[in-house]
Write an enzyme that holds these catalytic residues in place. Structure first.
Site, PDB file in Angstrom:
ATOM      1  N   GLU A 185       0.783  -1.267  -0.040  1.00 38.84           N
ATOM      2  CA  GLU A 185      -0.178  -0.156  -0.062  1.00 38.84           C
ATOM      3  C   GLU A 185       0.942   1.199  -0.034  1.00 38.84           C
ATOM      4  O   GLU A 185       0.817   1.978   0.793  1.00 38.84           O
ATOM      5  CB  GLU A 185      -0.657   0.113   1.251  1.00 38.84           C
ATOM      6  CG  GLU A 185      -2.074  -1.165   1.183  1.00 38.84           C
ATOM      7  CD  GLU A 185      -2.750  -1.165   2.363  1.00 38.84           C
ATOM      8  OE1 GLU A 185      -2.782  -0.260   3.277  1.00 38.84           O
ATOM      9  OE2 GLU A 185      -3.701  -2.016   2.485  1.00 38.84           O
ATOM     10  N   GLU A 221      -5.229  -8.412   0.674  1.00 41.50           N
ATOM     11  CA  GLU A 221      -5.914  -8.155   2.010  1.00 41.50           C
ATOM     12  C   GLU A 221      -7.266  -7.837   1.658  1.00 41.50           C
ATOM     13  O   GLU A 221      -7.733  -7.170   0.907  1.00 41.50           O
ATOM     14  CB  GLU A 221      -5.426  -6.828   2.487  1.00 41.50           C
ATOM     15  CG  GLU A 221      -4.114  -6.927   3.275  1.00 41.50           C
ATOM     16  CD  GLU A 221      -3.865  -5.613   3.885  1.00 41.50           C
ATOM     17  OE1 GLU A 221      -4.332  -4.804   4.320  1.00 41.50           O
ATOM     18  OE2 GLU A 221      -2.617  -5.553   4.025  1.00 41.50           O
TER      19      GLU A 221
HETATM   20  O1  IFM Z   1      -4.259  -2.909   9.159  1.00 42.23           O
HETATM   21  C1  IFM Z   1      -4.198  -2.423   7.972  1.00 42.23           C
HETATM   22  C2  IFM Z   1      -3.092  -2.917   7.233  1.00 42.23           C
HETATM   23  O2  IFM Z   1      -1.959  -2.608   7.904  1.00 42.23           O
HETATM   24  C3  IFM Z   1      -2.977  -2.298   5.960  1.00 42.23           C
HETATM   25  N1  IFM Z   1      -4.072  -2.375   5.135  1.00 42.23           N
HETATM   26  C4  IFM Z   1      -5.536  -1.986   5.771  1.00 42.23           C
HETATM   27  C5  IFM Z   1      -5.427  -2.651   7.086  1.00 42.23           C
HETATM   28  C6  IFM Z   1      -6.526  -2.222   7.930  1.00 42.23           C
HETATM   29  O3  IFM Z   1      -6.786  -0.927   8.124  1.00 42.23           O
END
Ligand code: IFM
Length: 473
Positions: A164, A380
């Site tokens: 990210e 994710e």
């Molecule tokens: O916890 C975070 C993660 O570190 C990166 N993506 C989003 C998740 C939830 O906010």
């Protein structure tokens, strides 16, 4: 009727070093930007930090056993730069040893290790020399990547450079919401470029050293839709968010150029910043950034509906966090006149909309428009809800189980529509340190009692285990 997943589809779960490891100053590890930022008054809810977190550094055998019990086929984790190269300097063998032990434990349990090199925790010493705004950091990152490869290259096949980069640039250097907490448009622009360049250079260096590795990057992407597709102002608001959030990263990686419309928009807001950023982008940089990839990771939490017209009663936007008491700014350099629309979707504990079909459309679109021929992974997807622990210690989180089912079904829809999606990682394996929110938000399919460090598989975890065992939904 149950729907089967493709034969080789990989089911996993994800975590990140700073969010779970703890042992923040053990075995040679020194401070990362998050160790420093969590000490800034008002930066994190309840002034919490990752010093202990889930104590995974000491409890990893138990955690791998839980993964096995859930039937996970893959585990996405990140290595801590400050553990491997404290202060961004020499290699710390004790730090690498932890990851060797973890990977061995995973392989013994038949779980595929899925390694991310940067999940936001740059050494603080490097931040003090400019952090991601400094070009010098690119060489440091490549050295770090190669030293992790020295230790694990024989056992880890899947390598992700960055997690990210929108968060570690604009949320961190322009909005000030994440470490290091700067609020400058120029710093966000420079950070994004150096993150992308570090990604490209690391891919080149790793591939040169070991041509057979699977190399990729993970982007957090949104589905930005105009409230009224016939209203030019709404369409423009959606274009700007899609551009600043998605295309700012997708275009250089897959097309070798930053999106010209967004450069123009930001120039209207801060011409000096754009000129300074353009001076920092050297012509050959885009060649490195657009080095072909073996995988694209997509993190999806929610989409959004945008308008160019004020929306009475709707404040802020889903990319900012109100967990902080210190001054923050918009993560979008060009944000004037963009309004978020309340469209009545259910919301999570993060106040994010629940929109599973958005995941289907995103996967299909990104696959077609940017990454034909590149395998996609949902690296994710997950949800924070306010869990209730029953008297017998169980967590009956049917809401999270439903979220998981719906998003797995949405992923399968994308596969059936032709997207080359090869796997899904739930965020997160266990409750953990949720950045500016501290421990207040729980995303895990395993509950962590932070007083005792006891782990309990939630009902959502059992549901995931059933789906994985059946390989069908
Ligand atoms: O916890 C975070 C993660 O570190 C990166 N993506 C989003 C998740 C939830 O906010």
């Amino acid at each position: 009727m149950t729907r089967p997943f493709p034969e080789k589809f990989l089911f996993g779960a994800a975590t990140a070093a700073y969010q779970i490891e703890g042992a923040a100053f053990e075995d040679g590890r020194t401070a990362s930007v998050w160790d420093a930022f969590t000490r800034v008054p008002g930066a994190v809810v309840n002034a919490e930090n990752g010093d202990v977190a889930c104590d995974h550094y000491h409890r990893y055998p138990q955690d791998v056993a839980l993964m096995k019990q859930l039937g996970l086929q893959a585990y996405r984790f990140s290595t801590s730069w400050s553990r491997v190269r404290p202060d961004g300097g020499a290699v710390n063998e004790q730090g690498l040893d932890f990851y060797k032990r973890l990977v061995d434990e995973l392989l013994d349990a038949d779980i595929v290790p899925w390694l991310t090199l940067h999940h936001w925790d740059m050494p603080q010493a490097l931040e003090e020399r400019g952090g991601w705004t400094s070009r010098a950091v690119v060489d440091r990152f490549v050295e770090y990547a190669l030293s992790v490869h020295d230790a694990l290259g024989d056992r880890v096949q899947h390598w992700t450079t960055m997690n990210e980069p929108w968060c570690s640039s604009f949320l961190s250097y322009t909005a000030g919401v994440h470490a290091p907490g700067r609020t400058s448009i120029l710093d966000g622009l420079l950070a994004s470029h150096h993150l992308l360049l570090s990604h490209g250079r690391a891919v080149q260096a790793l591939r040169e050293r070991a041509p057979g590795l699977d190399l990729g990057i993970t982007l957090n992407l949104t589905l930005a839709e105009p409230a009224d597709p016939d209203d030019p102002l709404d369409v423009d608001a959606a274009r700007r968010i899609d551009g600043q959030f998605n295309r700012w990263f997708l275009d250089p990686i897959f097309r070798g150029a930053y999106p010209a419309d967004i450069v123009r928009d930001i120039r209207e807001v801060d011409a000096e910043a754009v000129s300074a950023w353009q001076d920092a982008v050297q012509p050959e940089d885009l060649d490195a950034i657009s080095t072909p990839l073996d995988a694209l990771g997509i993190n999806y939490y929610h989409g959004e509906m945008l308008s160019g017209h004020p929306q009475p009663g709707v404040e802020g936007n889903p990319h900012e966090t109100d967990g902080q008491e210190r001054p923050t700014a918009s993560p979008f350099p060009s944000h004037e006149g963009i309004h978020w629309v309340e469209r009545g979707l259910p919301r999570t504990d993060m106040d994010w909309e629940v929109q599973p079909e958005g995941l289907t459309r995103l996967l299909v679109q990104v696959g077609e428009e940017y990454a034909p021929g590149v395998p996609l992974y949902v690296t994710e997807n997950g949800v924070a809800y306010d869990d209730v622990v029953e008297a017998d210690g169980t967590v009956a989180d049917e809401d999270r189980a439903g979220f998981l089912r719906d998003h797995l079904a949405a992923t399968l829809d994308a596969v059936e529509q032709g997207a080359d999606v090869r796997g899904y990682f739930y965020w997160s394996l266990m409750d953990n340190f949720e950045w500016a929110w501290g421990y207040a938000k729980r995303f895990g399919i395993v509950r962590v009692d932070y007083d005792t460090q006891e782990r309990t598989i939630k009902d959502s975890g059992r549901e995931y285990a059933r789906i994985i065992a059946a390989r069908a939904i």
